[in-house]
Scaffold this active site. Structure first.
Site, PDB file in Angstrom:
ATOM      1  N   GLY A 165       0.811  -1.208   0.000  1.00 53.37           N
ATOM      2  CA  GLY A 165       0.000   0.000   0.000  1.00 53.37           C
ATOM      3  C   GLY A 165       0.841   1.251   0.000  1.00 53.37           C
ATOM      4  O   GLY A 165       0.312   2.363   0.027  1.00 53.37           O
ATOM      5  N   GLY A 166       2.177   1.092  -0.056  1.00 54.99           N
ATOM      6  CA  GLY A 166       3.092   2.231  -0.103  1.00 54.99           C
ATOM      7  C   GLY A 166       3.585   2.504  -1.507  1.00 54.99           C
ATOM      8  O   GLY A 166       3.342   1.742  -2.445  1.00 54.99           O
ATOM      9  N   SER A 206       6.517  -0.200  -3.183  1.00 58.58           N
ATOM     10  CA  SER A 206       6.020  -1.449  -3.760  1.00 58.58           C
ATOM     11  C   SER A 206       5.113  -1.185  -4.957  1.00 58.58           C
ATOM     12  O   SER A 206       5.054  -1.995  -5.893  1.00 58.58           O
ATOM     13  CB  SER A 206       5.283  -2.276  -2.701  1.00 58.58           C
ATOM     14  N   CYS A 265      11.129 -10.775   9.703  1.00 61.04           N
ATOM     15  CA  CYS A 265      10.022 -10.739   8.740  1.00 61.04           C
ATOM     16  C   CYS A 265      10.515 -11.008   7.326  1.00 61.04           C
ATOM     17  O   CYS A 265       9.881 -11.737   6.560  1.00 61.04           O
ATOM     18  CB  CYS A 265       9.315  -9.384   8.820  1.00 61.04           C
ATOM     19  N   GLY A 321       9.384  -3.759  -2.708  1.00 65.67           N
ATOM     20  CA  GLY A 321       9.838  -2.370  -2.838  1.00 65.67           C
ATOM     21  C   GLY A 321      11.058  -2.067  -2.003  1.00 65.67           C
ATOM     22  O   GLY A 321      11.316  -0.907  -1.692  1.00 65.67           O
ATOM     23  N   CYS A 362       5.981  -2.154  12.748  1.00 60.42           N
ATOM     24  CA  CYS A 362       4.728  -2.263  12.004  1.00 60.42           C
ATOM     25  C   CYS A 362       3.577  -2.845  12.801  1.00 60.42           C
ATOM     26  O   CYS A 362       2.422  -2.525  12.534  1.00 60.42           O
ATOM     27  CB  CYS A 362       4.944  -3.067  10.724  1.00 60.42           C
TER      28      CYS A 362
END
Length: 373
Positions: free
Chosen positions: A11-12, A15, A102, A126, A200
């Site tokens: 959603g950024g 990416s 992650c 991204g 996050c």
């Protein structure tokens, strides 16, 4: 037939541009957004990442690019491989790096497996880093990003050949302002979207409150003592402290003191002077090497123990049971067990040798005594 690739879409803007560039390069792009954070009883996302807005932004971007978009629930994997170890590390007196975990277990772990189920052999992200290949050995290589301010190779240094050989990072050759300009030129809705600076899955970046909610024992008080063992005060749970910390100790006046050690067995915080934080030798475990399989002889390198820290000259030495001993030419300050140590080529600083997690650090004899290998 075009090669299919799964693009991780958070959603950024990074990416989103990565997905756009891949489509323009002729790939068949499938957009995937991962739901990672816990939800409340109504199904609403409750943490700082993977919010409904982020998923909507990714979906709208995919629609504008004309690519399919899926939302996959990887909450259980994220909890098991990132959140649970993050919590456990703090309870043992370490300062963990959840992005490192992650990348290993989710973005280039469970997402790679999901990509295969979608008929793709590669995953694009991204990330600001560059993927290459050694023509002599055929091994995948990881290089630092063109934009040094945004370089994320520190968080990616634990990836192995099986992961890097299937990874694409299209924005690694670009500057951040170029990425935003490319997004704006393509009319992408996230061109000016702010970046998140939080952990996050921790709301408001208040990791202490998060830990106390997840593990109430994180708030168990105990002694603050000096290096001679004298008790100076009481702490509010060792998870609230990290090596190098000087604020919030509640010790009143007197000399300036810093946290120099955390003892989970005795539930104690040890404080000392600034010079007590100096170390020149670090033991690193859970190590991965990228251009070669393992470290067999001493090797000159550059290494850093914090994300924003410039890599510094060091000698890498094979340790016991797969560990690596890193001896720095000059002492560092406030090295925290649990953090990442990243290694780079001494003569070609763009090339990532690998990295791992810091187990312990101390001020030892000069690394020059070991030779340069």
């Amino acid at each position: 037939m075009a090669e299919r690739v799964v693009a991780a879409m958070s959603g950024g803007v990074d990416s989103a541009v990565a997905a756009a560039l891949l489509k323009e390069a002729g790939y068949e792009v499938v957009g995937v957004t991962l739901h990672l954070a816990p939800r409340d009883g109504s199904g609403t996302l409750t943490r700082g990442c993977c919010t409904a807005r982020d998923a909507d932004d990714a979906r709208l971007t995919a629609r504008l690019l004309g690519i399919p978009h899926f939302v996959l629930n990887h909450e259980a994997t994220f909890d098991r491989t990132v959140i649970a170890p993050f919590t456990a590390a703090y309870l043992t007196g370490c300062t963990p790096n959840p992005c490192f975990a992650c990348n290993q277990h989710v973005k280039f772990g469970s997402l790679l497996a999901a990509a295969r189920r979608l008929g793709a052999e590669q995953v694009a992200t991204g990330h600001y880093a560059r993927i290459g290949r050694d023509p002599a050995t055929g091994r995948a290589l990881l290089r630092r990003a063109a934009d040094r301010r945004k370089d994320q190779s520190y968080f990616l240094c634990g990836l192995g050949q099986a992961q890097l050989s299937r990874a694409l990072m299209p924005v690694g050759d670009l500057q951040k302002d170029e990425v935003r300009a490319l997004a704006a030129a393509r009319g992408l809705p996230v061109a000016e979207k702010d970046e998140s600076q939080e952990i996050c899955f921790v709301p408001g970046n208040d990791y202490r409150a998060f830990l106390e909610e997840r593990a109430p024992e994180a708030a168990r008080p105990g002694p603050i003592r000096d290096r001679a063992g004298r008790i100076l005060g009481k702490h509010r749970g060792i998870a609230a402290y990290t090596v190098g910390q000087r604020r919030g100790l509640g010790l009143g006046g007197g000399p300036l003191r810093f946290v120099v050690a955390l003892d989970a067995n005795e539930n104690a915080v040890t404080v000392g002077e600034a010079d007590d934080l100096l170390v020149d030798t670090v033991e690193v475990g859970e190590t991965t090497f990228i251009p070669f399989e393992r470290l067999r002889v001493p090797r000159r390198a550059l290494a850093n123990t914090r994300y924003r820290q410039p890599p510094r000259p060091a000698i890498l030495l094979p340790g016991e049971t797969g560990t690596v001993i890193v001896r720095f030419e000059e002492p560092l300050r406030a090295v925290s067990p649990g953090q990442v140590a990243a290694f780079y080529e001494a003569d070609e600083p763009d090339v990532v040798l690998g990295g791992g997690l810091i187990r312990r650090a101390w001020l030892g004899r000069s690394p020059h005594a070991e030779g340069s290998g």
